[in-house]
Design an enzyme around this catalytic site. Structure first.
Site, short mmCIF file in Angstrom:
data_model
loop_
_atom_site.label_atom_id
_atom_site.label_comp_id
_atom_site.label_asym_id
_atom_site.label_seq_id
_atom_site.Cartn_x
_atom_site.Cartn_y
_atom_site.Cartn_z
N ASP A 308 0.82 -1.21 0.00
CA ASP A 308 0.00 0.00 0.00
C ASP A 308 0.86 1.26 0.00
O ASP A 308 1.91 1.32 0.63
CB ASP A 308 -0.88 -0.01 1.25
CG ASP A 308 -1.76 1.22 1.36
OD1 ASP A 308 -2.59 1.42 0.46
OD2 ASP A 308 -1.61 1.98 2.32
N GLU A 361 1.13 -0.45 -5.08
CA GLU A 361 0.18 0.63 -5.33
C GLU A 361 1.02 1.90 -5.36
O GLU A 361 1.42 2.43 -4.32
CB GLU A 361 -0.88 0.73 -4.23
CG GLU A 361 -1.94 1.76 -4.58
CD GLU A 361 -2.38 2.64 -3.43
OE1 GLU A 361 -3.33 3.42 -3.62
OE2 GLU A 361 -1.77 2.58 -2.35
#
Length: 630
Positions: A308, A361
């Site tokens: 993330d 990401e």
């Protein structure tokens, strides 16, 4: 005090302090011993005393004092004969820095009390796995040339039973059956690492080695993964090494000092998420995070990690104004320590588990995110294509009458499509915080909204790159996603929603059956424009090609007007069959099409010697394949 069961060897300490220890979970934290009791080890270099306080000793900090190792590592160790499986404990840390007394959960705990309680539980990780067949054969299923259609899931709000969240085992039974029926290849779980605030969706992690107890025990989560594997579904975990919350029992200010995080708020505090930023320049922190990553792959058999917020790690000025950040040693804004950490992380993942995948990401144009570290890349296997997502949703939100003026919003992604190994994400981030659901982003009346979304999915599934779709999108849930409650399953009985769900099921079936749609996702060899410039009609056409060169033709008509006698060049003569037509009545469409097949004619078009004369349905995607060579 004599430490009866020291866990850390001198070599462990050396690796820990070097920043390369990848299995700290085997040595740090709490470990039950074969003869009874448990050993404890915690890193608190700025403590003057550390105690294990627990329900078995009345939370008395004089009952179980840990001893500092004499090697200067800052690790405190001890053994308690009264610790038993399931008991609750914390560390009471007396800081030498400022006299503070802190009560902390174990950073290496395998299991935690259910929130809002914050204690750690003494636990062990035995499980009899029944996924040998999957584990032996999963490498090709997680590889870059494999079909990957991923269903992104928030475990607490997919389905519920009488308003209550499902446990891991019940969720596994229901979800595996659904994913097999729908044809998805993988499920990606939003973070399941323990987190105090349910509304953070797991992105504010306190337990980097503990699956959240909201849905059951660690063994229950193992059973979930085991069942998914037995049904042929890969499991990816969203993992958050970018920041952590400042809750009193967590990692922040752990021993009375900024141990895991930077001390200077210009480096150590994240203004956007009100959370702490890991100090990637501290070797022990790197060992902690790399161990966490490998822990999930090793002990839970996970097939990969989606990392993330990588962009927030790479840039020192991320979400900061001038003067709110500190440049690197060269005066630049790149976080050199985070870059080094990410490379170390990916090297460790692919060294220890080469049959898994790491996915970034990363929302900027940072180069070579998904290129090997020895080429100067960050070493990820794949990267989310946020540019494709933004451009595609922006285009489809426009009234079709205006799309001719924005035609190249949809072609632009092919300019850079092969710079990285991309995943095309339509994730939870696009259906929260007032952004509206996917179906409600589409223009027009209800029929046009569904037709648009079917066409969008058809384009997405045929565009180069792996696929990721957040739960509820596959049947066009109208309500924006919320973590409270469950998806609007009742709407799947309605024509538009049920038709869309059926279309996604068929889309996955065709996708997995046609190597042209997945084998060559990351090279120009797998893609060729046929018609990229027909802005007037908002028509796009392209070929996807398998490794052996076999083509599939994809045609999108993104206006509500059917196009008849539309000529498109094809590379080979013969009978071309419609593999999928998003306007078919089965999916809620109007039923325009080509009666299933089209014979080519020896008429040149778009620089090709043969051509098809097609009927292009309104707001549609067609997929055609050469059936018989003339």
């Amino acid at each position: 005090m004599h430490i009866e069961h020291p866990r850390l060897s001198e070599h462990d300490v050396w690796l820990f302090r070097e920043g390369t220890h990848a299995k700290l979970h085997d040595t740090m934290g709490c470990h039950l011993q074969p003869g009874g009791g448990a050993s404890f080890a915690v890193w608190a270099p700025n403590a003057q005393a550390v105690s294990v306080i627990a329900d078995w000793n009345g939370w008395d900090d004089s009952a179980m004092r840990l001893e500092p190792r004499p090697d200067g590592s800052g690790v405190w160790e001890g053994f308690d004969p009264d610790a038993v499986r399931g008991a609750v404990y914390k560390y009471r840390i007396f800081s030498a820095a400022n006299g503070n007394v802190l009560e902390k959960a174990d950073p290496f705990a395998f299991y935690a009390e259910p929130p809002p309680a914050t204690g750690s539980r003494v636990w062990s990780l035995e499980h009899t796995w029944n996924d040998d067949a999957w584990m032996a054969a999963r490498g090709p299923k997680n590889a870059l040339d494999a079909p990957m259609s991923t269903y992104e899931l928030h475990a607490g709000s997919w389905q519920r039973q009488d308003g209550q969240m499902l446990g891991w085992r019940e969720l596994g039974e229901r979800l595996a059956g659904y994913l097999v029926d729908m044809g998805f290849t993988h499920v990606e779980l939003m973070p399941v690492t323990e987190h105090p605030f349910y509304g953070s969706w797991g992105y504010q992690t306190t337990g980097y080695f503990a699956p959240t107890s909201r849905y059951g025990t660690p063994q229950d989560f193992m059973a979930f993964v085991d069942h998914m594997h037995q049904r042929g579904i890969g499991v990816l975990l969203d993992w958050v090494p970018s920041h952590f919350p400042t809750d009193a029992h967590g990692l922040a200010f752990f021993d009375g000092t900024h141990l895991y995080e930077h001390a200077d708020p210009r480096q150590g505090f994240h203004p956007e998420w009100n959370s702490s930023i890991f100090n990637y320049g501290r070797n022990e922190v790197r060992s902690f995070l790399i161990s966490s990553a490998l822990f999930w792959l090793e002990h839970y058999h996970l097939d990969g990690l989606r990392v993330d917020a990588v962009a927030s790690m790479l840039y020192l000025d991320y979400a900061r104004q001038p003067g709110e950040w500190i440049p690197n040693v060269h005066g630049g804004r790149e976080n050199l320590e985070a870059i080094g950490f990410l490379r170390d992380l990916n090297r460790a993942v692919y060294r220890e588990h080469p049959d898994t995948v790491s996915v970034a990401e990363e929302s900027t144009a940072w180069p070579m995110v998904s290129r090997p570290t020895d080429m100067g890349g960050l070493g990820f296997g794949m990267k989310w294509n946020m540019g494709w997502m933004h451009d595609t949703l922006s285009y489809f939100a426009k009234d079709p009458v205006h799309r001719r003026h924005h035609h190249h919003q949809l072609t632009f992604s092919l300019v850079y499509a092969f710079n990285e190994n991309f995943v095309l994400p339509l994730s939870h981030d696009e259906v929260v915080h007032g952004k509206g659901s996917l179906i409600n982003k589409m223009p027009g009346d209800a029929w046009q909204q569904f037709a648009n979304l079917r066409a969008l999915f058809g384009l997405m599934w045929t565009h180069p790159g792996k696929k990721l779709l957040f739960m509820g999108g596959e049947f066009g849930q109208r309500r924006e996603w919320t973590h409270d409650g469950e998806l609007e399953w009742w709407v799947t009985g309605q024509e538009g929603h049920g038709g869309l769900q059926h279309f996604v099921r068929e889309l996955n079936r065709v996708y997995k059956a046609e190597p042209a749609l997945y084998e060559v996702d990351f090279s120009p060899d797998g893609f060729e424009w046929v018609e990229a410039d027909d802005a007037q009609n908002s028509v796009f056409a392209f070929l996807r090609k398998a490794r052996n060169g076999d083509p599939v033709l994809v045609v999108c008509n993104l206006t509500p007007l059917p196009r008849t006698n539309y000529r498109l060049g094809v590379p080979l003569p013969g009978l071309w069959r419609e593999l999928l037509n998003s306007d078919a009545r089965d999916y809620g469409g109007a039923g325009w099409g080509n009666m299933g097949t089209v014979e080519s004619a020896p008429l040149p078009a778009q620089g090709r010697p043969h051509s098809l004369t097609l009927t292009l349905p309104p707001l549609s995607t067609l997929i055609l394949k050469l059936e018989t060579h003339a």
